[in-house]
Design a protein around this motif. Structure first.
Motif, PDB file in Angstrom:
ATOM      1  N   ARG A  79       0.552  -0.977  -0.568  1.00 31.59           N
ATOM      2  CA  ARG A  79       0.198  -0.159  -0.298  1.00 31.59           C
ATOM      3  C   ARG A  79       1.023   1.082   0.247  1.00 31.59           C
ATOM      4  O   ARG A  79       2.136   1.282   0.046  1.00 31.59           O
ATOM      5  N   GLY A  80       0.159   2.495   0.179  1.00 34.77           N
ATOM      6  CA  GLY A  80       1.075   3.837   0.149  1.00 34.77           C
ATOM      7  C   GLY A  80       2.318   4.066  -0.868  1.00 34.77           C
ATOM      8  O   GLY A  80       1.721   3.486  -1.577  1.00 34.77           O
ATOM      9  N   ILE A  81       2.970   4.540  -0.150  1.00 35.80           N
ATOM     10  CA  ILE A  81       4.250   4.495  -1.351  1.00 35.80           C
ATOM     11  C   ILE A  81       4.667   3.165  -2.170  1.00 35.80           C
ATOM     12  O   ILE A  81       4.690   3.641  -3.476  1.00 35.80           O
ATOM     13  N   GLY A  82       4.865   2.305  -1.451  1.00 39.65           N
ATOM     14  CA  GLY A  82       5.402   1.789  -1.987  1.00 39.65           C
ATOM     15  C   GLY A  82       4.573   0.717  -2.292  1.00 39.65           C
ATOM     16  O   GLY A  82       5.108   0.645  -4.036  1.00 39.65           O
ATOM     17  N   ARG A  83       3.184   0.637  -2.606  1.00 36.93           N
ATOM     18  CA  ARG A  83       2.438   0.421  -4.177  1.00 36.93           C
ATOM     19  C   ARG A  83       2.443   0.856  -5.328  1.00 36.93           C
ATOM     20  O   ARG A  83       2.966   0.445  -6.359  1.00 36.93           O
ATOM     21  N   VAL A 107       3.445  13.028   2.503  1.00 40.82           N
ATOM     22  CA  VAL A 107       2.816  12.260   1.290  1.00 40.82           C
ATOM     23  C   VAL A 107       1.117  11.638   1.837  1.00 40.82           C
ATOM     24  O   VAL A 107       1.260  11.235   2.686  1.00 40.82           O
ATOM     25  N   ASP A 108       0.138  11.927   0.752  1.00 47.80           N
ATOM     26  CA  ASP A 108      -1.356  11.361   0.788  1.00 47.80           C
ATOM     27  C   ASP A 108      -1.131  10.020   0.899  1.00 47.80           C
ATOM     28  O   ASP A 108      -1.467   9.745  -0.658  1.00 47.80           O
ATOM     29  N   THR A 109      -1.160   9.397   1.412  1.00 51.49           N
ATOM     30  CA  THR A 109      -1.719   8.290   0.954  1.00 51.49           C
ATOM     31  C   THR A 109      -2.922   7.240   1.252  1.00 51.49           C
ATOM     32  O   THR A 109      -2.811   5.858   1.576  1.00 51.49           O
ATOM     33  N   GLY A 110      -3.919   8.289   2.215  1.00 52.55           N
ATOM     34  CA  GLY A 110      -5.147   7.806   3.309  1.00 52.55           C
ATOM     35  C   GLY A 110      -5.211   7.771   3.537  1.00 52.55           C
ATOM     36  O   GLY A 110      -6.607   7.791   4.953  1.00 52.55           O
ATOM     37  N   HIS A 111      -4.030   7.993   4.556  1.00 53.42           N
ATOM     38  CA  HIS A 111      -4.166   8.337   6.130  1.00 53.42           C
ATOM     39  C   HIS A 111      -5.113   9.219   6.733  1.00 53.42           C
ATOM     40  O   HIS A 111      -5.186  10.166   5.951  1.00 53.42           O
ATOM     41  N   PRO A 112      -6.198   8.888   7.505  1.00 59.13           N
ATOM     42  CA  PRO A 112      -7.381   9.711   8.039  1.00 59.13           C
ATOM     43  C   PRO A 112      -6.907  11.328   8.129  1.00 59.13           C
ATOM     44  O   PRO A 112      -7.467  11.773   8.573  1.00 59.13           O
ATOM     45  N   MET A 113      -5.497  11.649   8.780  1.00 60.24           N
ATOM     46  CA  MET A 113      -4.931  12.699   9.171  1.00 60.24           C
ATOM     47  C   MET A 113      -4.559  13.813   8.261  1.00 60.24           C
ATOM     48  O   MET A 113      -5.206  15.249   7.877  1.00 60.24           O
ATOM     49  N   PHE A 114      -4.455  12.726   7.353  1.00 56.78           N
ATOM     50  CA  PHE A 114      -4.110  13.669   5.817  1.00 56.78           C
ATOM     51  C   PHE A 114      -6.021  13.994   4.857  1.00 56.78           C
ATOM     52  O   PHE A 114      -6.014  14.252   3.496  1.00 56.78           O
ATOM     53  N   ASP A 144       3.573  24.156  -3.103  1.00 61.39           N
ATOM     54  CA  ASP A 144       2.037  25.052  -2.509  1.00 61.39           C
ATOM     55  C   ASP A 144       1.250  23.557  -2.582  1.00 61.39           C
ATOM     56  O   ASP A 144      -0.362  23.638  -2.750  1.00 61.39           O
ATOM     57  N   ARG A 145       1.670  22.188  -2.077  1.00 64.98           N
ATOM     58  CA  ARG A 145       0.577  21.173  -2.072  1.00 64.98           C
ATOM     59  C   ARG A 145       1.295  19.819  -1.475  1.00 64.98           C
ATOM     60  O   ARG A 145       2.336  20.208  -1.017  1.00 64.98           O
ATOM     61  N   MET A 146       0.427  19.076  -1.371  1.00 66.85           N
ATOM     62  CA  MET A 146       0.778  17.763  -0.588  1.00 66.85           C
ATOM     63  C   MET A 146       1.102  16.730  -1.292  1.00 66.85           C
ATOM     64  O   MET A 146       1.074  16.681  -2.851  1.00 66.85           O
ATOM     65  N   GLY A 147       2.239  15.753  -1.302  1.00 67.90           N
ATOM     66  CA  GLY A 147       3.196  14.743  -2.340  1.00 67.90           C
ATOM     67  C   GLY A 147       2.111  13.624  -2.485  1.00 67.90           C
ATOM     68  O   GLY A 147       1.099  13.691  -1.370  1.00 67.90           O
ATOM     69  N   GLU A 148       2.322  13.398  -3.539  1.00 68.56           N
ATOM     70  CA  GLU A 148       1.669  11.758  -3.554  1.00 68.56           C
ATOM     71  C   GLU A 148       2.595  11.459  -4.064  1.00 68.56           C
ATOM     72  O   GLU A 148       3.882  11.000  -4.204  1.00 68.56           O
ATOM     73  N   PRO A 149       1.931   9.681  -3.712  1.00 69.65           N
ATOM     74  CA  PRO A 149       3.133   8.389  -3.593  1.00 69.65           C
ATOM     75  C   PRO A 149       3.300   8.683  -5.041  1.00 69.65           C
ATOM     76  O   PRO A 149       4.653   8.116  -4.734  1.00 69.65           O
ATOM     77  N   GLU A 150       2.450   8.508  -5.991  1.00 70.35           N
ATOM     78  CA  GLU A 150       3.600   8.811  -7.252  1.00 70.35           C
ATOM     79  C   GLU A 150       5.031   9.854  -7.601  1.00 70.35           C
ATOM     80  O   GLU A 150       5.355   9.638  -7.993  1.00 70.35           O
ATOM     81  N   ASP A 151       4.289  11.117  -7.153  1.00 71.79           N
ATOM     82  CA  ASP A 151       5.456  11.867  -7.288  1.00 71.79           C
ATOM     83  C   ASP A 151       6.870  10.774  -6.587  1.00 71.79           C
ATOM     84  O   ASP A 151       8.101  11.365  -7.083  1.00 71.79           O
ATOM     85  N   ILE A 152       6.834  10.422  -5.462  1.00 74.15           N
ATOM     86  CA  ILE A 152       7.816   9.441  -4.785  1.00 74.15           C
ATOM     87  C   ILE A 152       8.371   8.600  -6.014  1.00 74.15           C
ATOM     88  O   ILE A 152       9.704   8.154  -6.058  1.00 74.15           O
ATOM     89  N   ALA A 153       7.241   7.826  -6.024  1.00 75.33           N
ATOM     90  CA  ALA A 153       7.483   7.018  -6.926  1.00 75.33           C
ATOM     91  C   ALA A 153       8.387   6.778  -8.900  1.00 75.33           C
ATOM     92  O   ALA A 153       9.427   6.265  -8.996  1.00 75.33           O
ATOM     93  N   ALA A 154       8.048   8.244  -9.123  1.00 76.63           N
ATOM     94  CA  ALA A 154       8.778   9.086 -10.146  1.00 76.63           C
ATOM     95  C   ALA A 154      10.127   9.258  -9.258  1.00 76.63           C
ATOM     96  O   ALA A 154      11.033   8.881 -10.747  1.00 76.63           O
ATOM     97  N   ALA A 155      10.795   9.663  -8.936  1.00 80.56           N
ATOM     98  CA  ALA A 155      11.963   9.966  -8.621  1.00 80.56           C
ATOM     99  C   ALA A 155      12.542   8.055  -8.311  1.00 80.56           C
ATOM    100  O   ALA A 155      13.960   8.337  -8.642  1.00 80.56           O
ATOM    101  N   VAL A 156      12.069   7.238  -8.136  1.00 81.44           N
ATOM    102  CA  VAL A 156      13.058   6.370  -7.657  1.00 81.44           C
ATOM    103  C   VAL A 156      12.823   5.119  -9.003  1.00 81.44           C
ATOM    104  O   VAL A 156      13.693   4.834  -8.809  1.00 81.44           O
ATOM    105  N   ALA A 157      11.786   6.110  -9.791  1.00 81.64           N
ATOM    106  CA  ALA A 157      12.326   4.851 -11.117  1.00 81.64           C
ATOM    107  C   ALA A 157      13.184   5.420 -12.270  1.00 81.64           C
ATOM    108  O   ALA A 157      14.091   5.177 -12.914  1.00 81.64           O
TER     109      ALA A 157
END
Length: 253
Positions: free
Chosen positions: A16-20, A190-197, A213-226
């Motif tokens: 789930r989340g960033i790893g997914r 990163v907005d991974t669906g956690h209730p806090m976000f 000026d925005r929240m991070g998304e899992p795909e933002d991190i995935a792009a850096a890893v890719a």
């Protein structure tokens, strides 16, 4: 995109989340991806199914980090899924999240955090590196808390250890002479669906703290890893990519 066709990858904590998102992105680039999970097999199977539905290749592999035999269990499942093919990309993403300050930290909490966040990736690299194919990639996921001081001291310490580990391993003969790069990606919130976000005030406050000026998304991190997993990053090693969206860079004018 097909920059990773013919490559194999293991992403820990990918149910789930960033790893997914990382697993999905590497699979979209053409890699065969091992989706590691700790205890939530159903979520890992969902990740695999989504990757396959999109035309990618993936399989799930389970191992509860911080328990006896964790690395052995993961490697057994990995070998079975790869069918004897060597590994090209290792993404150490699995980690326990922080949230306890100095006053409320206990020895058991401390030991558990370091067992999962530091010991597991260290010994996974140790076991996998001899059989990783030349030109491989080791990508460790850290956190912006190594740069931004927060009350989560133990968690921050584990991520500082991960960044130090990456830099030292990048400079070792075990990696350098074989063209294996070792880098770190440090996400911010990163907005991974956690209730806090899901709380508008939290999202607004977090966005204002970033230069973009925005929240991070899992795909933002995935792009850096890719990127770090690709051949374009072949001359980059021993570095930390700050993927916080420019959080707390300084005053805004």
């Amino acid at each position: 995109m097909s920059t990773l066709i013919g490559k194999t990858a293991l992403v820990t904590g990918a149910s789930r989340g960033i790893g997914r998102a990382i697993a999905a992105r590497l699979a979209a680039e053409g890699a065969l991806v091992a989706v590691h999970y700790g205890s939530n097999k159903a979520a890992a199977d969902e990740t695999v199914a989504a990757i396959q539905a999109a035309g990618g290749r993936a399989f799930a592999v389970g191992a509860d980090f911080g328990t006896e035999g964790d690395i052995d269990a993961l490697l057994t499942g990995l070998d079975a899924g790869l069918g004897g093919t060597g590994l090209d990309i290792l993404v150490n993403n699995a980690a326990l999240a922080g949230g306890t300050d100095l006053e409320n930290s206990t020895p058991d909490y401390f030991d558990r955090m370091f067992a999962v966040n530091v010991k597991a990736p260290f010994f996974l690299i140790q076991r996998l590196l001899p059989n990783m194919r030349d030109g491989g990639r080791v990508i460790n996921v850290s956190s912006g808390v190594t740069r931004i001081a927060l009350p989560e001291t133990v968690y921050a310490m584990t991520k500082g250890a991960v960044e130090t580990m990456s830099r030292n391993l990048a400079n070792s003969y075990a990696t350098g002479k074989r063209g294996i790069t070792v880098n770190t990606v440090a996400p911010g919130p990163v907005d991974t669906g956690h209730p806090m976000f899901q709380i508008p005030e939290v999202v607004e406050g977090t966005a204002k703290a970033t230069a973009l000026d925005r929240m991070g998304e899992p795909e933002d991190i995935a792009a850096a890893v890719a990127f770090l997993a690709s051949d374009d990053a072949r001359w980059i090693t021993g570095n930390t990519v700050d993927a916080t969206g420019g959080m707390f860079l300084g005053p805004r004018f």
